[in-house]
Scaffold this motif. Structure first.
Motif, PDB file in Angstrom:
ATOM      1  N   SER A 168      19.399   1.090   5.065  1.00  0.00           N
ATOM      2  CA  SER A 168      20.397  -0.059   5.761  1.00  0.00           C
ATOM      3  C   SER A 168      20.312   0.505   7.083  1.00  0.00           C
ATOM      4  O   SER A 168      20.221   1.832   7.480  1.00  0.00           O
ATOM      5  CB  SER A 168      21.443  -0.154   5.087  1.00  0.00           C
ATOM      6  OG  SER A 168      22.537   0.742   5.045  1.00  0.00           O
ATOM      7  N   GLY A 206      23.072   1.064   8.599  1.00  0.00           N
ATOM      8  CA  GLY A 206      24.257   2.019   8.772  1.00  0.00           C
ATOM      9  C   GLY A 206      23.641   3.412   8.224  1.00  0.00           C
ATOM     10  O   GLY A 206      23.935   4.452   8.594  1.00  0.00           O
ATOM     11  N   THR A 259      26.569   1.992  17.751  1.00  0.00           N
ATOM     12  CA  THR A 259      26.869   0.915  16.664  1.00  0.00           C
ATOM     13  C   THR A 259      26.201  -0.267  17.240  1.00  0.00           C
ATOM     14  O   THR A 259      26.646  -1.631  16.597  1.00  0.00           O
ATOM     15  CB  THR A 259      28.255   0.876  16.303  1.00  0.00           C
ATOM     16  OG1 THR A 259      29.104   0.643  17.544  1.00  0.00           O
ATOM     17  CG2 THR A 259      28.772   2.326  15.814  1.00  0.00           C
ATOM     18  N   ASP A 282      24.902  -4.353  11.933  1.00  0.00           N
ATOM     19  CA  ASP A 282      25.572  -5.532  11.315  1.00  0.00           C
ATOM     20  C   ASP A 282      27.018  -5.082  11.454  1.00  0.00           C
ATOM     21  O   ASP A 282      27.049  -3.957  11.150  1.00  0.00           O
ATOM     22  CB  ASP A 282      25.116  -5.774  10.103  1.00  0.00           C
ATOM     23  CG  ASP A 282      23.676  -6.461   9.904  1.00  0.00           C
ATOM     24  OD1 ASP A 282      23.183  -6.542  10.855  1.00  0.00           O
ATOM     25  OD2 ASP A 282      23.021  -6.329   8.810  1.00  0.00           O
ATOM     26  N   PRO A 283      27.797  -6.151  11.522  1.00  0.00           N
ATOM     27  CA  PRO A 283      29.347  -5.699  11.817  1.00  0.00           C
ATOM     28  C   PRO A 283      29.830  -4.839  10.532  1.00  0.00           C
ATOM     29  O   PRO A 283      30.647  -3.924  10.414  1.00  0.00           O
ATOM     30  CB  PRO A 283      30.070  -7.011  11.685  1.00  0.00           C
ATOM     31  CG  PRO A 283      29.005  -7.794  12.268  1.00  0.00           C
ATOM     32  CD  PRO A 283      27.604  -7.477  11.898  1.00  0.00           C
ATOM     33  N   GLU A 284      29.392  -5.181   9.202  1.00  0.00           N
ATOM     34  CA  GLU A 284      30.160  -4.494   8.273  1.00  0.00           C
ATOM     35  C   GLU A 284      29.580  -3.131   8.038  1.00  0.00           C
ATOM     36  O   GLU A 284      30.035  -2.355   7.292  1.00  0.00           O
ATOM     37  CB  GLU A 284      29.540  -5.325   6.981  1.00  0.00           C
ATOM     38  CG  GLU A 284      27.990  -4.981   6.497  1.00  0.00           C
ATOM     39  CD  GLU A 284      27.368  -6.219   6.163  1.00  0.00           C
ATOM     40  OE1 GLU A 284      26.758  -6.496   4.933  1.00  0.00           O
ATOM     41  OE2 GLU A 284      27.115  -6.968   7.029  1.00  0.00           O
ATOM     42  N   MET A 285      28.311  -2.722   8.921  1.00  0.00           N
ATOM     43  CA  MET A 285      27.954  -1.334   8.656  1.00  0.00           C
ATOM     44  C   MET A 285      28.583  -0.372   9.945  1.00  0.00           C
ATOM     45  O   MET A 285      28.350   0.844  10.150  1.00  0.00           O
ATOM     46  CB  MET A 285      26.550  -1.319   8.821  1.00  0.00           C
ATOM     47  CG  MET A 285      25.940  -1.912   7.619  1.00  0.00           C
ATOM     48  SD  MET A 285      24.332  -2.120   7.839  1.00  0.00           S
ATOM     49  CE  MET A 285      23.811  -2.813   6.184  1.00  0.00           C
ATOM     50  N   GLY A 292      31.659   0.107  10.771  1.00  0.00           N
ATOM     51  CA  GLY A 292      32.803   1.159  10.106  1.00  0.00           C
ATOM     52  C   GLY A 292      32.020   2.487   9.592  1.00  0.00           C
ATOM     53  O   GLY A 292      32.755   3.735  10.117  1.00  0.00           O
ATOM     54  N   GLU A 293      31.065   2.482   8.971  1.00  0.00           N
ATOM     55  CA  GLU A 293      30.612   3.886   8.204  1.00  0.00           C
ATOM     56  C   GLU A 293      30.098   4.756   9.167  1.00  0.00           C
ATOM     57  O   GLU A 293      30.360   5.928   8.942  1.00  0.00           O
ATOM     58  CB  GLU A 293      29.529   3.683   7.250  1.00  0.00           C
ATOM     59  CG  GLU A 293      28.345   2.861   7.594  1.00  0.00           C
ATOM     60  CD  GLU A 293      27.431   2.522   6.429  1.00  0.00           C
ATOM     61  OE1 GLU A 293      26.592   3.242   6.321  1.00  0.00           O
ATOM     62  OE2 GLU A 293      27.449   1.255   6.013  1.00  0.00           O
ATOM     63  N   GLU A 307      33.044  -0.069  21.317  1.00  0.00           N
ATOM     64  CA  GLU A 307      34.111  -0.027  20.343  1.00  0.00           C
ATOM     65  C   GLU A 307      35.412   0.365  20.961  1.00  0.00           C
ATOM     66  O   GLU A 307      35.723   1.607  20.936  1.00  0.00           O
ATOM     67  CB  GLU A 307      33.575   0.580  19.227  1.00  0.00           C
ATOM     68  CG  GLU A 307      32.457   0.338  18.394  1.00  0.00           C
ATOM     69  CD  GLU A 307      32.692  -1.048  17.754  1.00  0.00           C
ATOM     70  OE1 GLU A 307      33.753  -1.113  17.273  1.00  0.00           O
ATOM     71  OE2 GLU A 307      31.567  -1.819  17.467  1.00  0.00           O
TER      72      GLU A 307
END
Lengths: 250, 241
Positions: free
Chosen positions: A148, A150, A174, A178-181, A183-184, A205
């Motif tokens: 993926s 991230g 970043t 994708d937004p959900e990735m 964070g990691e 960010e």
């Protein structure tokens, strides 16, 4: 490695990058010092020259004028072995730029084996150590296209770390995720910062910059318009262009 | 059924009597050998030209003035001339010039043929390879360079392996084109497939069988290699994860 917390690692003086003669001034005289262990975030509107500045630091963009001193080496001097210096300056890209024809393991061991003279065993054990740290040890034999976004970016970060660099440059790490990735990747960068890694980060960010950066630089029109600690930067911006910028992004 | 008996008789005269089919068989061997060796020479020279041309395209504007930049400029100019000349003149004329002028002292006709077709093919192969190199995302080069690899290492470990995979089908097609083009090698005495048929024509005063036979053989070889290329392309596609 962190013996001298206040030692200046990268010293930039009057850095200029012009295109088409001098019609387009991507960088118009930037000076700054980056200290060992410091985390510096660079923000600014698109086209402001922030990426050009970052990419100039390891000479991916060759500056038109000015000097860059990295740990005593004048990078802008043509007699300096830039390849040797780049070994100590990791870089992480917006689009990851993993090598698609190699496994994750090979991505991470190629440069240490070819450049640092490590044996395959040494390089692989170091890579495994890093992969374990980012929780991707089980993907060592995967190819980048099986990961993926991230995961790719986390691999790109540990690929840079496998060279044991003095500093890592992040070019919007970043922005392509994708937004959900997001964070990691930010979590990993935060952990690196806490370990004392010197980091120069071009980012959008703001929350991350505010939380992790020691210093924030606002670039506009190829110049440093304002710089300061996150605290003063966000709560008490002075420059009208920065105020305008912050009002749009926050 | 008169015409049929006549055809059979002619077939016998063309191929069976005096074992004349051997001209065809050895012609197939010569044609394949000439094509293969020419492509090898073409790829070797083509890689050199492509390296100069793509280095110029990618690096020239960022290079600092100096002897390296001057040499690259001269090299690129030379390569461009080479491409213009070899792609701008008929291969037939090139092979005649090589045989009768440049290598006039050589008795080895096959060697002349390989040199002529190799030099010609190099011009096309160079542009195929250059296209392959330029098709690789510049980010790949940047990633390699940012790790500290030098230009040559980045090319060797990162760019070329990816480029090669992309251009393999185009290279295979160049082989097929070359296979057909070598049919003019007979003009300088290489006993290739076409020349074999012409020899039979000279002996028997018959044209039908020798010419249609080699046409069929060329077609069969081209179809076979095209099928092989297709297979290769599918396999390459599958290996892209």
């Amino acid at each position: 490695m962190n013996a001298n917390k206040n030692e200046i690692l990268i010293s930039v003086r009057d850095l200029k990058k012009y295109y088409k003669g001098d019609k387009i001034k991507a960088l118009d005289g930037i000076s700054n010092d980056i200290r060992r262990g410091e985390v510096v975030c660079i923000i600014g509107p698109s086209g402001s020259g922030k990426s050009t500045f970052l990419r100039s630091l390891n000479l991916l963009e060759v500056p038109t004028g000015g000097t860059i001193n990295f740990a005593g080496q004048i990078l802008t001097d043509r007699k300096t072995d830039i390849n040797l210096c780049r070994q100590k300056m990791g870089m992480v890209f917006q689009h990851f730029n993993l090598f698609p024809h190699m496994t994750v393991m090979r991505n991470m061991t190629l440069a240490p084996m070819k450049l640092l003279g490590k044996t395959q065993e040494e390089a692989e054990s170091r890579a495994m150590q890093l992969l374990t740290r980012v929780g991707l040890a089980d993907r060592a034999q995967s190819y980048p296209s099986q990961l993926s976004g991230g995961q790719k970016q986390r691999i790109a970060i540990v690929r840079a770390m496998a060279m044991d660099p003095d500093v890592i440059l992040f070019d919007e790490p970043t922005s392509a995720l994708d937004p959900e990735m997001v964070g990691e990747v930010l979590d990993l960068m935060k952990a690196l910062a806490e370990d004392g890694m010197t980091m120069v980060i071009v980012t959008h960010e703001m929350g991350f910059a505010r939380e992790v950066a020691d210093r924030i630089i606002f670039v506009d029109g190829g110049k440093i318009v304002e710089e300061g600690t996150p605290e003063e930067f966000f709560t008490n911006p002075k420059n009208p262009r920065l105020k305008d910028f912050l009002s749009k992004v926050l | 059924m008169d015409w049929f008996t006549k055809l059979v008789e002619e077939f016998e005269v063309a191929f069976i009597v005096d074992n004349r089919w051997k001209y065809i068989v050895s012609g197939i061997g010569s044609t394949l050998l000439l094509t293969f060796l020419s492509l090898v020479l073409g790829v070797v020279i083509g890689i050199v030209i492509a390296a100069v041309r793509s280095t110029y395209d990618k690096q020239y504007t960022d290079m600092r003035a100096g002897i390296g930049k001057t040499l690259l400029n001269i090299g690129n100019g030379f390569c461009k001339c080479y491409l213009t000349i070899f792609r701008g003149t008929p291969v037939m004329v090139q092979i005649l010039i090589i045989f009768f002028v440049i290598m006039a002292s050589s008795r080895n006709k096959m060697l002349c043929g390989v040199v002529a077709f190799g030099l010609n093919s190099a011009a096309y192969v160079a542009e195929i390879i250059r296209g392959g190199i330029m098709s690789i995302d510049p980010g790949q080069t940047e990633a390699g360079r940012s790790l500290g690899l030098n230009y040559v290492q980045t090319m060797a470990y990162i760019v070329l392996p990816q480029a090669f995979k992309n251009i393999l089908p185009a290279l295979a097609n160049e082989f097929i084109t070359l296979l057909k083009e070598t049919s003019v090698a007979g003009y300088v005495g290489v006993t290739d497939l076409t020349r074999g048929a012409n020899i039979i024509r000279g002996i028997t005063y018959q044209s039908f069988w020798p010419l249609f036979a080699i046409a069929a053989i060329y077609l069969a070889m081209v179809m076979f290699f095209t099928w092989l290329v297709g297979k290769l392309e599918r396999r390459l596609k599958n290996s892209e994860r």
